[in-house]
Design a protein around this motif. Structure first.
Motif, short mmCIF file in Angstrom:
data_model
loop_
_atom_site.label_atom_id
_atom_site.label_comp_id
_atom_site.label_asym_id
_atom_site.label_seq_id
_atom_site.Cartn_x
_atom_site.Cartn_y
_atom_site.Cartn_z
N GLN A 1 0.84 -1.20 0.00
CA GLN A 1 0.00 0.00 0.00
C GLN A 1 0.88 1.25 0.00
O GLN A 1 0.62 2.23 -0.71
CB GLN A 1 -0.91 0.00 1.24
CG GLN A 1 -2.06 0.99 1.18
CD GLN A 1 -3.13 0.59 0.17
OE1 GLN A 1 -3.30 -0.60 -0.12
NE2 GLN A 1 -3.83 1.57 -0.38
N ALA A 2 1.95 1.22 0.78
CA ALA A 2 2.88 2.34 0.83
C ALA A 2 3.64 2.49 -0.48
O ALA A 2 3.84 3.61 -0.98
CB ALA A 2 3.87 2.16 1.99
N VAL A 3 4.06 1.37 -1.06
CA VAL A 3 4.76 1.40 -2.35
C VAL A 3 3.87 2.01 -3.43
O VAL A 3 4.31 2.80 -4.26
CB VAL A 3 5.23 -0.02 -2.75
CG1 VAL A 3 5.67 -0.05 -4.21
CG2 VAL A 3 6.37 -0.47 -1.85
N SER A 4 2.60 1.63 -3.39
CA SER A 4 1.64 2.19 -4.35
C SER A 4 1.54 3.71 -4.21
O SER A 4 1.49 4.44 -5.21
CB SER A 4 0.26 1.55 -4.14
OG SER A 4 -0.70 2.11 -5.01
N ALA A 5 1.53 4.18 -2.96
CA ALA A 5 1.47 5.63 -2.73
C ALA A 5 2.74 6.33 -3.23
O ALA A 5 2.69 7.42 -3.79
CB ALA A 5 1.25 5.91 -1.24
N LEU A 6 3.89 5.69 -3.04
CA LEU A 6 5.14 6.26 -3.54
C LEU A 6 5.11 6.38 -5.06
O LEU A 6 5.52 7.40 -5.63
CB LEU A 6 6.33 5.39 -3.12
CG LEU A 6 6.77 5.47 -1.65
CD1 LEU A 6 7.82 4.40 -1.36
CD2 LEU A 6 7.33 6.85 -1.32
N GLU A 7 4.65 5.34 -5.72
CA GLU A 7 4.57 5.36 -7.18
C GLU A 7 3.59 6.43 -7.65
O GLU A 7 3.85 7.15 -8.62
CB GLU A 7 4.15 3.98 -7.71
CG GLU A 7 5.15 2.87 -7.43
CD GLU A 7 6.40 2.97 -8.30
OE1 GLU A 7 6.68 4.03 -8.88
OE2 GLU A 7 7.12 1.96 -8.38
N GLU A 8 2.47 6.52 -6.97
CA GLU A 8 1.45 7.50 -7.34
C GLU A 8 1.98 8.93 -7.23
O GLU A 8 1.60 9.81 -8.01
CB GLU A 8 0.22 7.33 -6.44
CG GLU A 8 -0.94 8.24 -6.78
CD GLU A 8 -2.14 8.03 -5.87
OE1 GLU A 8 -3.04 8.89 -5.87
OE2 GLU A 8 -2.17 7.01 -5.15
N ASN A 9 2.91 9.14 -6.29
CA ASN A 9 3.44 10.49 -6.07
C ASN A 9 4.80 10.73 -6.74
O ASN A 9 5.50 11.69 -6.43
CB ASN A 9 3.54 10.77 -4.57
CG ASN A 9 2.18 11.01 -3.93
OD1 ASN A 9 1.65 12.11 -4.02
ND2 ASN A 9 1.62 9.98 -3.32
N GLY A 10 5.16 9.84 -7.66
CA GLY A 10 6.32 10.08 -8.50
C GLY A 10 7.67 9.84 -7.85
O GLY A 10 8.64 10.52 -8.18
N PHE A 11 7.75 8.86 -6.94
CA PHE A 11 8.99 8.59 -6.22
C PHE A 11 10.15 8.29 -7.17
O PHE A 11 11.20 8.93 -7.13
CB PHE A 11 8.78 7.41 -5.27
CG PHE A 11 9.98 7.04 -4.44
CD1 PHE A 11 10.42 7.88 -3.44
CD2 PHE A 11 10.65 5.84 -4.64
CE1 PHE A 11 11.52 7.55 -2.65
CE2 PHE A 11 11.75 5.49 -3.87
CZ PHE A 11 12.18 6.34 -2.88
N ARG A 12 9.98 7.32 -8.05
CA ARG A 12 11.04 6.96 -8.99
C ARG A 12 11.36 8.11 -9.94
O ARG A 12 12.52 8.41 -10.22
CB ARG A 12 10.65 5.72 -9.80
CG ARG A 12 10.52 4.44 -9.01
CD ARG A 12 9.94 3.36 -9.91
NE ARG A 12 9.53 2.21 -9.14
CZ ARG A 12 10.21 1.05 -9.10
NH1 ARG A 12 11.33 0.92 -9.79
NH2 ARG A 12 9.76 0.04 -8.38
N ASN A 13 10.32 8.74 -10.45
CA ASN A 13 10.52 9.81 -11.41
C ASN A 13 11.29 10.98 -10.79
O ASN A 13 12.14 11.60 -11.45
CB ASN A 13 9.18 10.30 -11.95
CG ASN A 13 9.35 11.31 -13.07
OD1 ASN A 13 9.96 11.02 -14.10
ND2 ASN A 13 8.81 12.51 -12.87
N ALA A 14 11.01 11.27 -9.51
CA ALA A 14 11.72 12.36 -8.83
C ALA A 14 13.21 12.05 -8.75
O ALA A 14 14.05 12.94 -8.97
CB ALA A 14 11.14 12.57 -7.43
N LEU A 15 13.56 10.80 -8.46
CA LEU A 15 14.97 10.42 -8.38
C LEU A 15 15.64 10.49 -9.76
O LEU A 15 16.78 10.95 -9.89
CB LEU A 15 15.10 9.01 -7.81
CG LEU A 15 14.80 8.87 -6.32
CD1 LEU A 15 14.82 7.41 -5.90
CD2 LEU A 15 15.80 9.66 -5.49
N ILE A 16 14.93 10.03 -10.78
CA ILE A 16 15.49 10.07 -12.13
C ILE A 16 15.70 11.51 -12.58
O ILE A 16 16.73 11.85 -13.18
CB ILE A 16 14.58 9.30 -13.10
CG1 ILE A 16 14.63 7.80 -12.78
CG2 ILE A 16 14.99 9.55 -14.55
CD1 ILE A 16 13.58 6.98 -13.50
#
Length: 265
Positions: free
Chosen positions: A236-251
């Motif tokens: 559930q937390a991973v889903s929220a991270l993805e929804e808020n652009g976690f990976r994209n922010a790092l890239i």
């Protein structure tokens, strides 16, 4: 004559000097800095002597570490151009500064090692990317170079064209990790966990997770999946991270870092 000379004693220079003392004696090292008070303090703390000038430092060491900001390179290279010889080994740790540009300033016969360490070197857990033409160095010199960088952490040897990527992967990224630790701690302090405990909980988790990646040999995605039970709290937390652009922010952060590296002249 010392073996290793540090020109510059900022955060990175100090971290490397402290790490190097695990493998070299204080008498093997010399350093210079324009801040006399800092020189005296560090010399008193480490028993490493300091030089009165960059030229003196360069003249009294075979391996000369240029631990200054990129914008200071023109000045520092002018300081040492008349004291370095073909026996000298220049170690550059500045992002964006190429081996060719240093040779152009000091002479084509000067041998240069380009490296990108990071500040965890201070506690012997640094990660350094290193590039140089090994055929220009003797086996003994290569042993000293390897010993130096391994004295404050781990080393990977790469082609120079990859050095800007090394800055992104490990040179600058400790800052992002610290931001992650701070943000995670903030997120649980609001639930009542004491701040000191929050930092300890999160920092140890980052340390342990990193060791799992390094020592298990398993892909990070596999390790992530092992924590994510179906329908559980973690997914559930991973889903929220993805929804808020976690990976994209790092890239995007890495892209910005890389663009800055390539713009440095």
């Amino acid at each position: 004559m010392a073996k290793i000379g540090f020109i510059g004693m900022g955060n990175m220079g100090y971290a490397m000097l402290k790490g190097a003392l695990a493998a070299f004696s204080p008498s093997d090292i010399i350093f210079s800095s324009p801040d006399r008070e800092k020189c005296e303090r560090i010399s008193s703390e480490t028993c490493v002597r300091f030089a009165e000038s960059n030229a003196e430092c360069g003249n009294n060491a075979k391996y000369i570490v240029l631990a200054v900001k990129p914008q200071m390179y023109p000045t520092v290279l002018k300081n040492i151009v008349n004291v370095v010889t073909e026996e000298s080994v220049i170690i550059s740790i500045a992002p964006g500064i190429t081996i060719a540009s240093i040779k152009n300033a000091l002479g084509s016969n000067i041998r240069v090692v380009r490296a990108m360490p990071n500040t965890p070197a201070l506690i012997g857990e640094g990660m350094t990317g290193v590039s140089y033409n090994m055929t220009d160095f003797s086996f003994d010199e290569r042993d000293v170079i390897d010993k130096f960088f391994n004295s404050f952490g781990k080393v990977v040897y790469v082609d120079e064209k990859l050095m800007d990527g090394i800055v992104c992967a490990s040179g600058s990224s400790p800052a992002y990790v610290y931001m992650f630790i701070e943000a995670m701690a903030d997120s649980v302090v609001k639930y009542g966990i004491k701040r000191d405990d929050a930092y300890k909980l999160v920092a140890q988790t980052v340390l342990g997770s990193a060791k799992m990646v390094l020592e298990s040999g398993e892909h990070p995605a596999v390790l992530k999946d092992k924590v994510c039970s179906p329908g559980g709290t973690t997914i559930q937390a991973v889903s929220a991270l993805e929804e808020n652009g976690f990976r994209n922010a790092l890239i995007k952060a890495t892209d910005a870092c890389y663009d800055k590296c390539t713009s440095i002249k």
